[in-house]
Design a protein around this motif. Structure first.
Motif, short mmCIF file in Angstrom:
data_model
loop_
_atom_site.label_atom_id
_atom_site.label_comp_id
_atom_site.label_asym_id
_atom_site.label_seq_id
_atom_site.Cartn_x
_atom_site.Cartn_y
_atom_site.Cartn_z
N PRO A 39 0.66 -1.22 -0.14
CA PRO A 39 -0.07 0.16 0.09
C PRO A 39 0.69 1.21 0.24
N GLY A 40 0.38 2.24 -0.96
CA GLY A 40 1.00 3.67 -0.78
C GLY A 40 2.54 3.71 -1.95
N GLN A 41 2.98 1.72 -1.50
CA GLN A 41 3.90 2.41 -2.49
C GLN A 41 4.33 1.80 -4.06
N GLY A 42 3.00 1.68 -4.88
CA GLY A 42 2.82 1.45 -6.05
C GLY A 42 3.65 -0.70 -6.21
N LEU A 43 4.03 -0.51 -7.30
CA LEU A 43 4.98 -1.88 -7.88
C LEU A 43 6.11 -1.46 -7.57
N ARG A 44 6.92 -2.49 -6.99
CA ARG A 44 8.64 -2.76 -7.20
C ARG A 44 9.37 -3.63 -7.45
N LEU A 45 9.74 -4.25 -8.20
CA LEU A 45 10.89 -4.57 -8.99
C LEU A 45 11.36 -5.62 -8.40
N ILE A 46 10.93 -7.16 -8.21
CA ILE A 46 11.80 -7.56 -7.43
C ILE A 46 13.10 -8.90 -8.55
N THR B 86 -14.27 3.52 -10.35
CA THR B 86 -13.71 3.62 -8.75
C THR B 86 -12.71 2.17 -9.07
N ALA B 87 -10.87 2.63 -8.78
CA ALA B 87 -9.53 2.36 -9.08
C ALA B 87 -8.54 2.84 -8.37
N GLU B 88 -7.55 1.82 -8.27
CA GLU B 88 -6.89 2.11 -8.15
C GLU B 88 -5.48 2.57 -9.61
N TYR B 89 -4.84 3.67 -10.10
CA TYR B 89 -4.37 4.28 -10.94
C TYR B 89 -3.00 4.24 -10.60
N PHE B 90 -2.29 3.53 -11.62
CA PHE B 90 -1.10 3.41 -12.07
C PHE B 90 -0.14 4.02 -12.99
N CYS B 91 0.95 4.99 -12.44
CA CYS B 91 1.31 5.63 -13.74
C CYS B 91 2.86 4.45 -13.77
N ALA B 92 3.76 4.89 -14.95
CA ALA B 92 5.02 3.68 -15.10
C ALA B 92 5.69 3.86 -16.34
N VAL B 93 7.07 4.15 -16.21
CA VAL B 93 7.18 4.67 -17.44
C VAL B 93 8.64 3.82 -17.37
N ASN B 94 8.75 3.27 -18.94
CA ASN B 94 10.32 2.41 -19.78
C ASN B 94 11.09 2.74 -19.88
N ASP B 95 12.66 2.34 -19.22
CA ASP B 95 13.82 3.28 -20.00
C ASP B 95 14.21 1.91 -20.75
N TYR B 96 14.70 0.83 -19.30
CA TYR B 96 15.55 0.21 -19.15
C TYR B 96 14.67 -1.02 -18.86
N LYS B 97 14.10 -0.15 -17.78
CA LYS B 97 13.51 -1.59 -16.94
C LYS B 97 11.70 -0.67 -16.97
N LEU B 98 10.98 -0.95 -16.63
CA LEU B 98 9.44 -0.48 -15.91
C LEU B 98 9.59 0.17 -14.38
N SER B 99 9.27 1.26 -14.80
CA SER B 99 9.50 1.73 -12.94
C SER B 99 8.16 2.29 -12.70
N PHE B 100 7.30 2.18 -11.28
CA PHE B 100 5.84 2.89 -11.08
C PHE B 100 5.45 3.14 -10.25
N GLY B 101 4.62 4.68 -10.75
CA GLY B 101 4.67 5.14 -9.11
C GLY B 101 3.77 4.20 -8.44
N ALA B 102 3.85 5.37 -7.53
CA ALA B 102 2.96 4.99 -5.89
C ALA B 102 1.54 4.35 -5.96
N THR B 104 -2.83 5.99 -7.09
CA THR B 104 -3.59 6.91 -7.01
C THR B 104 -4.66 6.46 -6.78
N THR B 105 -5.26 5.99 -5.77
CA THR B 105 -7.06 5.39 -5.43
C THR B 105 -7.83 6.34 -5.99
N VAL B 106 -8.92 6.29 -6.26
CA VAL B 106 -9.91 7.08 -7.42
C VAL B 106 -11.16 6.17 -6.66
N THR B 107 -12.30 7.30 -5.66
CA THR B 107 -13.44 6.50 -5.51
C THR B 107 -14.20 7.64 -6.36
N VAL B 108 -15.04 6.98 -6.78
CA VAL B 108 -15.98 7.62 -7.24
C VAL B 108 -17.68 8.04 -6.56
#
Lengths: 115, 110
Positions: A39-46, B86-102, B104-108
């Motif tokens: 929770p609150g940390q997103g996805l972290r690659l293992i 209503t869901a959790e939304y994740f932004c992700a950026v890939n340069d050589y690997k995929l990195s995710f943001g923490a 955002t929970t959206v409640t409608v």
């Protein structure tokens, strides 16, 4: 129906025990990944694997191990060395990896609880 | 590796309201950008992606995102939300690997 399966959905273990999480894909993807979601940390690659018999550490590999003996399978072992193993574990796959990586497809996840 | 920031931890809004979720990443170069969504009890699934070309990207379920290279941003928008968003939304950026943001929970609210 193509996709990624993870089993089991819920897993309970005692502290000090190793546990293996299953991940299978029938998408014919070369690359597979394991993430941990907290929770609150997103996805972290293992760990991730670009090809059979090869895998690389991700950002939080300590206390985990993997194998990739078959293209369709990428099991994750959570060892007793992992300090905080209780989490939601997600497996993913993609056609390619690296800078030209295609999108990743995710499994339903395994929720591991260690007490 | 990229650092991905999502500006809001939890957003609550009413049906028919407009939604915008911010996403910034840490450095430039060639990147692939994604928004993923996790509906309650469901798999994480792709909402939309940007690889190249038109910086305004259309996704599923009426979502769109705009890539602004100079601001290292990839904000997600929907003009009129529904209760089913209503869901959790994740932004992700890939340069050589995929990195995710923490995330955002959206409640409608209906």
């Amino acid at each position: 129906d193509g996709g990624i399966t993870q089993s089991p959905k819920y897993l309970f273990r005692k502290e000090g025990q190793n546990v293996t999480l299953s991940c299978e894909q029938n998408l014919n993807h070369d690359a597979m990944y394991w993430y941990r979601q907290d929770p609150g940390q997103g996805l972290r690659l293992i760990y991730y694997s670009q090809i059979v018999n090869d895998f690389q550490k991700g950002d939080i590999a300590e206390g985990y191990s993997v194998s990739r003996e078959k293209k369709e399978s990428f099991p994750l072992t959570v060892t007793s060395a992992q300090k905080n193993p209780t989490a939601f574990y997600l497996c993913a796959s993609s056609r390619t990896t690296g800078r030209s990586s295609s999108e990743q497809y995710f499994g339903p996840g395994t929720r591991l609880t260690v007490t | 590796a990229q650092s991905v920031s999502q500006h809001n931890h939890h957003v609550i809004l009413s049906e028919a309201a407009s939604l915008e979720l911010g996403c910034n990443y840490s450095y430039g170069g060639t990147v692939n950008l994604f928004w993923y969504v996790q509906y309650p009890g469901q798999h994480l699934q792709l909402l939309l992606k940007y690889f190249s070309g038109d910086p305004l990207v259309k996704g599923i379920k009426g979502f769109e995102a705009e890539f602004i290279k100079s601001k290292f941003s990839f904000n997600l928008r929907k003009p009129s939300v529904q209760w089913s968003d209503t869901a959790e939304y994740f932004c992700a950026v890939n340069d050589y690997k995929l990195s995710f943001g923490a995330g955002t929970t959206v409640t409608v609210r209906a």
